[in-house]
Design an enzyme around this catalytic site. Structure first.
Site, mmCIF file in Angstrom:
data_model
loop_
_atom_site.group_PDB
_atom_site.id
_atom_site.type_symbol
_atom_site.label_atom_id
_atom_site.label_comp_id
_atom_site.label_asym_id
_atom_site.label_seq_id
_atom_site.Cartn_x
_atom_site.Cartn_y
_atom_site.Cartn_z
ATOM 1 N N LYS A 120 36.780 51.682 45.029
ATOM 2 C CA LYS A 120 37.390 50.938 44.881
ATOM 3 C C LYS A 120 38.753 49.932 45.304
ATOM 4 O O LYS A 120 39.081 49.079 44.754
ATOM 5 C CB LYS A 120 38.131 51.874 43.553
ATOM 6 C CG LYS A 120 38.791 50.738 42.343
ATOM 7 C CD LYS A 120 39.301 51.653 41.164
ATOM 8 C CE LYS A 120 40.087 52.709 41.519
ATOM 9 N NZ LYS A 120 40.928 53.913 41.185
ATOM 10 N N ASP A 138 39.302 50.225 38.172
ATOM 11 C CA ASP A 138 39.708 51.089 37.515
ATOM 12 C C ASP A 138 39.706 52.232 36.155
ATOM 13 O O ASP A 138 38.969 50.844 34.941
ATOM 14 C CB ASP A 138 41.099 51.035 37.896
ATOM 15 C CG ASP A 138 41.942 50.071 36.727
ATOM 16 O OD1 ASP A 138 41.208 49.723 35.867
ATOM 17 O OD2 ASP A 138 42.888 49.938 36.909
#
Length: 212
Positions: A120, A138
């Protein structure tokens, strides 16, 4: 959800916010990397509060190394998990200095090799700093993708792969910013603000709220 509806959603989000970007404050790719690393399980507001004190005294990997673990901790102690994050910041800066001439590498593999940097974080840096069409999933994006039925998936990676498949190229660079902001301010976790949502009529969420 059909593709025509997805494109309409993206067009509305783009019209509403033509030049989206992260809410993290930074003035270099290095500062962005550190800010994203610090943002795990923390709010952008909280990270910005800490980095406003940290970055003026350590704007480069070498300066951060000179500050040391304890020095970094002192500046970021208001952020959750600050002990382990400070360790990762120093380890990351050491690798940047020793292996990358003090520069943040434009490579997923090299980024993910940095302590505290996962997929991420790498996606955020590649997208925001280098303009790659990556989508950093997220909690906000995961929720929006599933709730709207835009790109449902049971895992973060499944949602990322689905988004990557269904979002046309022209929207990809900005898409993850639109979805994060939409999840942060409109499609919030406890009670989505459907009454003030610009894509409410296109969303396939069955339990929409009537007020905004």
């Amino acid at each position: 959800m059909n593709q025509q509806k997805r494109i309409e959603i993206l067009e509305r989000l783009r019209a509403n916010n033509p030049n989206p970007t992260t809410e993290l404050e930074y003035s270099s790719t290095f500062e962005l990397l550190i800010a994203v690393l610090l943002s795990a399980q923390a709010t952008d507001v909280g990270v910005n509060k800490a980095t406003r004190k940290l970055f003026p005294v350590a704007r480069t990997p070498q300066a951060m190394l000179d500050l040391g673990v304890d020095g970094v901790k002192e500046h970021i102690k208001t952020i959750g998990l600050f002990n382990s994050k400070a360790e990762n910041v120093i380890k990351t800066c050491r690798i940047l200095v020793e292996q990358h001439q003090g520069e943040v590498p434009e490579s997923r593999e090299a980024l993910e090799a940095l302590p505290g940097v996962g997929r991420k974080t790498a996606n955020v840096v590649l997208n925001t700093a280098f303009g790659w069409p990556t989508i950093a999933v997220d909690t906000h994006i995961f929720r929006v993708a599933n709730r709207t039925k835009f790109a449902p998936g049971k895992t973060v990676r499944a949602v990322e792969d689905r988004l990557d498949k269904v979002i046309p190229a022209e929207f990809k660079v900005d898409a993850h910013h639109w979805f994060i902001l939409h999840g942060r301010y409109t499609c919030i976790a406890r009670k989505p603000r459907c009454g003030s949502c610009i894509i409410e009529d296109l969303c396939e969420y069955k339990e929409k709220t009537s007020d905004d």
